[in-house]
Design an enzyme around this catalytic site. Structure first.
Site, PDB file in Angstrom:
ATOM      1  N   SER A 160      36.145  50.958  32.992  1.00  0.00           N
ATOM      2  CA  SER A 160      36.424  49.638  32.429  1.00  0.00           C
ATOM      3  C   SER A 160      37.035  49.755  31.048  1.00  0.00           C
ATOM      4  CB  SER A 160      35.134  48.835  32.324  1.00  0.00           C
ATOM      5  OG  SER A 160      35.406  47.598  31.691  1.00  0.00           O
ATOM      6  N   LYS A 179      30.751  48.499  38.865  1.00  0.00           N
ATOM      7  CA  LYS A 179      31.982  48.065  38.173  1.00  0.00           C
ATOM      8  C   LYS A 179      32.399  46.676  38.671  1.00  0.00           C
ATOM      9  CE  LYS A 179      35.863  48.165  35.768  1.00  0.00           C
ATOM     10  NZ  LYS A 179      36.997  47.665  36.447  1.00  0.00           N
ATOM     11  N   HIS A 183      30.229  44.165  37.027  1.00  0.00           N
ATOM     12  CA  HIS A 183      30.716  44.026  35.646  1.00  0.00           C
ATOM     13  C   HIS A 183      31.861  43.011  35.598  1.00  0.00           C
ATOM     14  CE1 HIS A 183      33.857  44.910  32.716  1.00  0.00           C
ATOM     15  NE2 HIS A 183      32.906  45.220  31.865  1.00  0.00           N
ATOM     16  N   ASN A 184      32.806  43.165  36.507  1.00  0.00           N
ATOM     17  CA  ASN A 184      33.956  42.256  36.502  1.00  0.00           C
ATOM     18  C   ASN A 184      33.544  40.829  36.846  1.00  0.00           C
ATOM     19  OD1 ASN A 184      35.209  44.771  36.205  1.00  0.00           O
ATOM     20  ND2 ASN A 184      37.034  44.079  37.262  1.00  0.00           N
ATOM     21  N   GLU A 231      32.088  39.360  33.883  1.00  0.00           N
ATOM     22  CA  GLU A 231      33.204  39.099  32.951  1.00  0.00           C
ATOM     23  C   GLU A 231      33.862  37.744  33.267  1.00  0.00           C
ATOM     24  OE1 GLU A 231      36.003  42.454  32.706  1.00  0.00           O
ATOM     25  OE2 GLU A 231      37.630  41.020  32.948  1.00  0.00           O
TER      26      GLU A 231
END
Ligand code: NBP
Length: 479
Positions: free
Chosen positions: A128, A182, A185-186, A189
């Site tokens: 990231s 990941k 995480h996105n 976000e």
């Protein structure tokens, strides 16, 4: 063989990662790209860097010392599969292939299984932080075997972002665990960005402050519990004046938000796992709604509220919005970690939640001091069933909830869309509810489909004979 690590795919991400690797003591980096010009450009731009360039995959493999370790940074999908096939043909058992692209975790599970059969290790690693992260220090979320991590760990630790002396990388779990985390995480976000955007919109329409004035508000917020990279860059964007027109830049940008799909993956996966990530889902849908110009044009004359909205005390309203943002953000993270817990259970990963929060503190888009609180919450109670119930977050939401409710009410009355604020509040109230109308839904399901229900006062499964005499029967049948 002179290189200890290699990079395949030298577009923006790959070339920056190769530069980052080469800048670290002890590394010599083998580089290869399908079209050789990118390789030549990289080497020419930095002739002093410790690169070993190859123009064939065979030469690339030969330039690596054993165990050969190569990080693939190509366009996710068919490109990744093509490069894996080429590497498998020239690598040997014990070597390590790392996919650093944004792969879907189920693809990573499939690839790991196939590559493992050749004796070669396959590691799906979420990376990231975009271009800058790749160059200066990303947050890295590697999956794969413990054996691969032994070789790879020191190399990844050397290039990752560092916070409080700790590199932002940890072995997340086997096969697809890294790409799964990941993906979450996105998703988080997306929610974080949408919440900040709603806060901006409410303040602007409620108080009439200019974008530059709101930039000052965000700069102030960035000194407190909301401190984060996203709040910081939001202030930068709002403060920017358009060079051509002299207007605030935000007013000349078309209001249709794009997406590359990782937020949608997070929601699709959550639906499969049965996890209500409503804040993330609303953030994804808000981007979709924004990008429907024909529908928006057709609906633009639909009636809104008849009474004009006026905020009486601008400072008090701004503080309410700040607290609503904080509470909603806690919910978004709580939901994201719920999905991590469910994914870990479904796919058999031993994911340390506190470690994940820790490696997100630097190098990635959602980096924030706030993540320390999550690490602490899981350290105090590794079996925490919902992040929002941890003492720190419980207190934070308790302190924020009056403001949160006022903001959601105001937004609804003013006709200002705040899907992430309001859905987060609805989730919070749903979670803490003593009784939910789910009881009625079970009654409806039993009526039309004989799906049965359980009773609050007796064990067993029951069905009411709706089309008969409406007496209740006990059943072993669960439809
Ligand atoms: P791109 O995603 O634009 O991919 C371009 C690279 O893929 C070039 O090196 C290209 O080689 C190579 N490639 C393709 Br396309 N098809 C190939 C094939 N069949 N065989 C071999 N190579 C092939 O590059 P990027 O923006 O640097 O991103 C790389 C990865 O990192 C992606 O998975 C992306 O999702 C991920 N990522 C990107 C960001 C970001 O901010 N950009 C952030 C985090 C993660 P060529 O030069 O010969 O065409």
């Amino acid at each position: 063989a002179q290189a200890n690590i290699g990079v395949v795919g030298l577009a923006v991400m790959g070339s920056n990662l190769a530069r980052n690797l080469a800048s670290r003591e002890g590394n010599t980096v083998a580089v290869y790209n399908r079209s050789p010009q990118k390789t030549r450009d990289l080497v020419a731009a930095q002739p002093e860097a410790r690169f070993v360039a190859s123009e064939t995959i065979e030469d690339f493999a030969a330039s690596l010392s054993a165990p050969r370790t190569a990080i693939i940074m190509v366009k996710a999908g068919a490109g990744t599969d093509a490069v894996i096939d080429q590497l498998v043909a020239v690598f040997e058992p014990g070597d390590i292939i790392v996919d650093g692209g944004n792969a879907l975790f189920t693809d990573t599970i499939r690839r790991e299984k196939a590559v493992r059969e050749t004796g070669i290790n396959f590691v799906g690693a979420g990376i990231s932080g975009g271009e800058e992260g790749a160059l200066l220090g990303p947050s890295i979320m590697p999956g794969g075997s413990a054996e691969a991590w032994e070789t790879l760990g020191p190399i990844l630790r050397s290039i990752a972002a560092v916070v409080d002396g700790e590199p932002c990388v940890t072995h997340v779990g086997t096969d697809g665990a890294g790409h799964f985390v990941k993906m979450i995480h996105n998703g988080i976000e997306y929610a974080d960005m949408q919440l900040i955007a709603e806060a901006y919109d409410l303040i602007r329409r409620g108080t009439g402050k200019s974008p530059a004035e709101i930039a000052d508000v965000f700069t102030e917020w960035n000194k407190g519990e909301l401190e984060s990279y996203l709040i910081e860059i939001t202030a930068e964007v709002l403060r920017q004046t358009d060079m051509r027109t002299g207007k605030p830049l935000v007013d000349v940008i078309v209001d249709q938000a794009g997406a590359k799909g990782t937020g949608a993956w997070t929601v699709q996966t959550a639906l499969d796992l049965g996890i209500p990530v409503s804040g993330i889902a609303e953030a994804v849908f808000a981007r979709s709604l924004s990008s429907k110009p024909a529908q928006r044009a057709a609906a633009s004359d639909l009636p809104g509220p008849t009474t004009p909205w006026q905020v009486k005390d601008a400072d008090a309203f701004v503080e309410d919005v700040r607290l609503a943002l904080y509470a909603s953000k806690i919910i978004a993270y709580s939901q994201g970690f719920d999905e991590i817990i469910a994914g870990a259970e479904e796919y058999g990963w031993d994911i340390k939640k506190g470690e994940i929060a820790k490696i997100w503190r630097g190098g990635c888009i959602i980096r924030a001091q706030f993540l320390n609180r999550i690490t602490e919450a899981y350290a105090a109670d590794p079996g925490l069933v919902a992040l929002v119930t941890a003492p720190y977050f419980r207190d934070a939401v308790a302190a924020a909830q009056d403001s949160w409710r006022r903001v959601v009410v105001a937004a609804a009355q003013a006709g200002i869309p705040s899907p992430a604020f309001s859905s987060s509040l609805a989730y919070y109230d749903g979670l803490r509810a003593d009784r939910l109308p789910a009881a009625l839904v079970q009654g409806q399901r039993d009526f039309f489909g004989a799906h049965t229900y359980k009773r609050v006062d007796a064990p067993g499964t029951f069905h009411t004979l709706w089309s008969g005499d409406r007496s209740e029967v006990e059943t072993t049948d669960t439809h």
